[in-house]
Scaffold this motif. Structure first.
Motif, PDB file in Angstrom:
ATOM      1  N   PRO A  10      -6.643 -15.156  -0.615  1.00  0.00           N
ATOM      2  CA  PRO A  10      -6.744 -13.739  -0.898  1.00  0.00           C
ATOM      3  C   PRO A  10      -5.450 -13.407  -1.399  1.00  0.00           C
ATOM      4  N   MET A  11      -4.377 -14.109  -0.820  1.00  0.00           N
ATOM      5  CA  MET A  11      -2.942 -13.702  -1.466  1.00  0.00           C
ATOM      6  C   MET A  11      -2.816 -13.998  -2.973  1.00  0.00           C
ATOM      7  N   LEU A  12      -3.403 -15.096  -3.263  1.00  0.00           N
ATOM      8  CA  LEU A  12      -3.361 -15.792  -4.435  1.00  0.00           C
ATOM      9  C   LEU A  12      -3.956 -14.624  -5.744  1.00  0.00           C
ATOM     10  N   TRP A  13      -5.020 -14.038  -5.199  1.00  0.00           N
ATOM     11  CA  TRP A  13      -5.783 -13.362  -6.223  1.00  0.00           C
ATOM     12  C   TRP A  13      -5.590 -11.528  -5.962  1.00  0.00           C
ATOM     13  N   LEU A  14      -5.282 -11.378  -4.936  1.00  0.00           N
ATOM     14  CA  LEU A  14      -4.931  -9.604  -4.518  1.00  0.00           C
ATOM     15  C   LEU A  14      -3.539  -9.523  -4.666  1.00  0.00           C
ATOM     16  N   SER A  15      -2.733 -10.467  -5.066  1.00  0.00           N
ATOM     17  CA  SER A  15      -1.076  -9.774  -5.221  1.00  0.00           C
ATOM     18  C   SER A  15      -0.847  -9.780  -6.622  1.00  0.00           C
ATOM     19  N   GLY A  16      -1.798  -9.836  -7.688  1.00  0.00           N
ATOM     20  CA  GLY A  16      -1.730  -9.509  -8.971  1.00  0.00           C
ATOM     21  C   GLY A  16      -0.688 -10.453  -9.735  1.00  0.00           C
ATOM     22  N   LEU A  17      -0.847 -11.813  -9.534  1.00  0.00           N
ATOM     23  CA  LEU A  17      -0.021 -12.703 -10.032  1.00  0.00           C
ATOM     24  C   LEU A  17      -0.200 -13.146 -11.420  1.00  0.00           C
ATOM     25  N   PHE A  18      -1.390 -13.370 -11.501  1.00  0.00           N
ATOM     26  CA  PHE A  18      -2.043 -13.810 -12.934  1.00  0.00           C
ATOM     27  C   PHE A  18      -2.760 -12.763 -14.089  1.00  0.00           C
ATOM     28  N   PHE A  19      -3.186 -11.560 -13.200  1.00  0.00           N
ATOM     29  CA  PHE A  19      -3.443 -10.685 -14.245  1.00  0.00           C
ATOM     30  C   PHE A  19      -3.565  -9.170 -13.622  1.00  0.00           C
ATOM     31  N   PRO A  20      -3.425  -8.271 -14.116  1.00  0.00           N
ATOM     32  CA  PRO A  20      -3.295  -6.770 -13.523  1.00  0.00           C
ATOM     33  C   PRO A  20      -4.427  -6.312 -12.773  1.00  0.00           C
ATOM     34  N   LEU A  21      -4.590  -6.011 -11.764  1.00  0.00           N
ATOM     35  CA  LEU A  21      -5.438  -5.761 -10.752  1.00  0.00           C
ATOM     36  C   LEU A  21      -6.109  -4.134 -11.177  1.00  0.00           C
ATOM     37  N   PRO A  22      -7.346  -4.069 -10.688  1.00  0.00           N
ATOM     38  CA  PRO A  22      -7.921  -2.776 -11.020  1.00  0.00           C
ATOM     39  C   PRO A  22      -7.075  -1.599 -10.286  1.00  0.00           C
ATOM     40  N   LYS A  23      -7.282  -0.562 -10.816  1.00  0.00           N
ATOM     41  CA  LYS A  23      -6.533   0.593 -10.243  1.00  0.00           C
ATOM     42  C   LYS A  23      -6.632   0.885  -8.697  1.00  0.00           C
ATOM     43  N   ILE A  24      -8.050   0.679  -8.226  1.00  0.00           N
ATOM     44  CA  ILE A  24      -8.369   0.899  -6.769  1.00  0.00           C
ATOM     45  C   ILE A  24      -7.393  -0.264  -5.730  1.00  0.00           C
ATOM     46  N   LEU A  25      -6.998  -1.576  -6.634  1.00  0.00           N
ATOM     47  CA  LEU A  25      -6.393  -2.392  -5.568  1.00  0.00           C
ATOM     48  C   LEU A  25      -4.835  -2.615  -5.927  1.00  0.00           C
ATOM     49  N   GLU A  26      -4.436  -1.732  -6.909  1.00  0.00           N
ATOM     50  CA  GLU A  26      -3.097  -1.877  -7.133  1.00  0.00           C
ATOM     51  C   GLU A  26      -2.122  -1.407  -6.047  1.00  0.00           C
ATOM     52  N   PRO A  27      -2.597  -0.214  -5.097  1.00  0.00           N
ATOM     53  CA  PRO A  27      -1.601  -0.054  -3.946  1.00  0.00           C
ATOM     54  C   PRO A  27      -1.694  -0.905  -3.111  1.00  0.00           C
ATOM     55  N   TRP A  28      -2.535  -1.855  -3.088  1.00  0.00           N
ATOM     56  CA  TRP A  28      -2.441  -2.979  -2.036  1.00  0.00           C
ATOM     57  C   TRP A  28      -1.831  -4.135  -2.069  1.00  0.00           C
ATOM     58  N   VAL A  29      -1.308  -4.219  -3.258  1.00  0.00           N
ATOM     59  CA  VAL A  29      -0.577  -5.516  -3.660  1.00  0.00           C
ATOM     60  C   VAL A  29       0.722  -5.573  -2.675  1.00  0.00           C
ATOM     61  N   VAL A  30       1.233  -4.261  -2.406  1.00  0.00           N
ATOM     62  CA  VAL A  30       2.513  -4.437  -1.626  1.00  0.00           C
ATOM     63  C   VAL A  30       2.322  -5.261  -0.284  1.00  0.00           C
ATOM     64  N   ILE A  31       1.265  -5.406   0.347  1.00  0.00           N
ATOM     65  CA  ILE A  31       1.086  -6.102   1.489  1.00  0.00           C
ATOM     66  C   ILE A  31       1.160  -7.695   1.329  1.00  0.00           C
ATOM     67  N   TRP A  32       1.573  -8.257   0.317  1.00  0.00           N
ATOM     68  CA  TRP A  32       1.263  -9.480   0.044  1.00  0.00           C
ATOM     69  C   TRP A  32       2.697 -10.091  -0.509  1.00  0.00           C
ATOM     70  N   PRO A  33       3.415 -11.148   0.402  1.00  0.00           N
ATOM     71  CA  PRO A  33       4.662 -11.639  -0.095  1.00  0.00           C
ATOM     72  C   PRO A  33       4.855 -12.259  -1.479  1.00  0.00           C
TER      73      PRO A  33
END
Length: 269
Positions: free
Chosen positions: A198-221
């Motif tokens: 989940p951290m790999l894909w939801l932290s926005g490492l490889f591509f910009p995330l959808p707007k609904i997921l952007e606020p949650w990237v801060v929870i991932w180291p």
């Protein structure tokens, strides 16, 4: 003639080990740890060879076919930095987490306590091993990027990014220690994957995330590591957070999970 009882003899503390011998003990333990993992291809090859191959396929061949990536050097650097973060995280989470859990199940930590080794050399060796593996893996991604000409970063920027990634493996090593200290050998791979994927894909490492997921990237180291790396490399785009805040978060993760791990290992082993 004066004589000492066994009680008096036992009460005499052993002499302190010279600093040079302590350092050699730490270096020797770390060298053995690195060699042990290098001699286990099933564990070492996926984390040393796979990142550069995945970057070649996804970050160069597929992403390079996009007009957006070809016309935007910052986007290419952002994708490159994400794969470097992937390379740095894997050894710390899996090599430490799964390895420590398996060694706990086998009773190795009890044996280590009986050996005349400096306190902390066992955990320190695993930490250094994860940083060495991170350096090799990140170096392979950088070498691939240079060979394919897929990034337009200067040598100084690449060196700074590599240093950030290697040092940035420490918070993920702390999470790996946490997994290894609390999970069994059979359950540790599952817990590592539940954190890593989940951290790999939801932290926005490889591509910009959808707007609904952007606020949650801060929870991932991983997001914070990537923000520090982009700032160190001087990449202007895709920096959403002050790097000082990101560094503070990574230090907090290290202290929290590292402290809980040491406490657990000291009490239970």
């Amino acid at each position: 003639m004066n004589s000492f009882s066994a009680t008096h003899v036992a009460a005499i503390p052993p002499p302190d080990m010279p600093v040079g011998r302590v350092i050699r003990a730490y270096v020797s333990e770390a060298g053995c740890e690195v060699l042990q993992h290098l001699r286990t291809p099933a564990m070492s090859l996926p984390f040393l060879a796979l990142p550069s191959m995945l970057y070649l396929f996804f970050g160069v061949l597929l992403a390079g076919a996009s007009p957006d990536v070809r016309s935007n050097p910052n986007l290419a650097a952002y994708i490159f930095s994400g794969w470097c973060a992937y390379a740095a995280m894997g050894p710390a989470l899996f090599e430490i987490g799964c390895g420590l859990a398996a060694e706990r199940d086998a009773g190795l930590l009890k044996l280590k306590r009986a050996l005349p080794a400096p306190t902390g050399s066992y955990l320190g060796a695993k930490l250094l091993m994860s940083m060495v593996f991170a350096a090799i893996a990140v170096g392979s991604v950088i070498a691939m990027a240079l060979a394919m000409g897929s990034v337009a970063l200067t040598a100084g920027s690449l060196i700074r990014l590599a240093i950030v990634m290697v040092v940035g493996a420490v918070p993920f090593a702390a999470i790996g220690f946490f997994i290894g200290a609390y999970a069994s050998g059979s359950a540790a791979p599952a817990f590592a994957n539940l954190i890593f994927l989940p951290m790999l894909w939801l932290s926005g490492l490889f591509f910009p995330l959808p707007k609904i997921l952007e606020p949650w990237v801060v929870i991932w180291p991983a997001f914070h590591l990537n923000q520090v790396a982009l700032a160190a490399a001087g990449v202007a785009g895709f920096r959403f957070l002050d790097p000082r805040i990101a560094v503070a978060v990574l230090i907090g993760v290290t202290v929290l999970f590292g402290g809980l791990s040491v406490r657990r290992l000291a009490r239970v082993g």
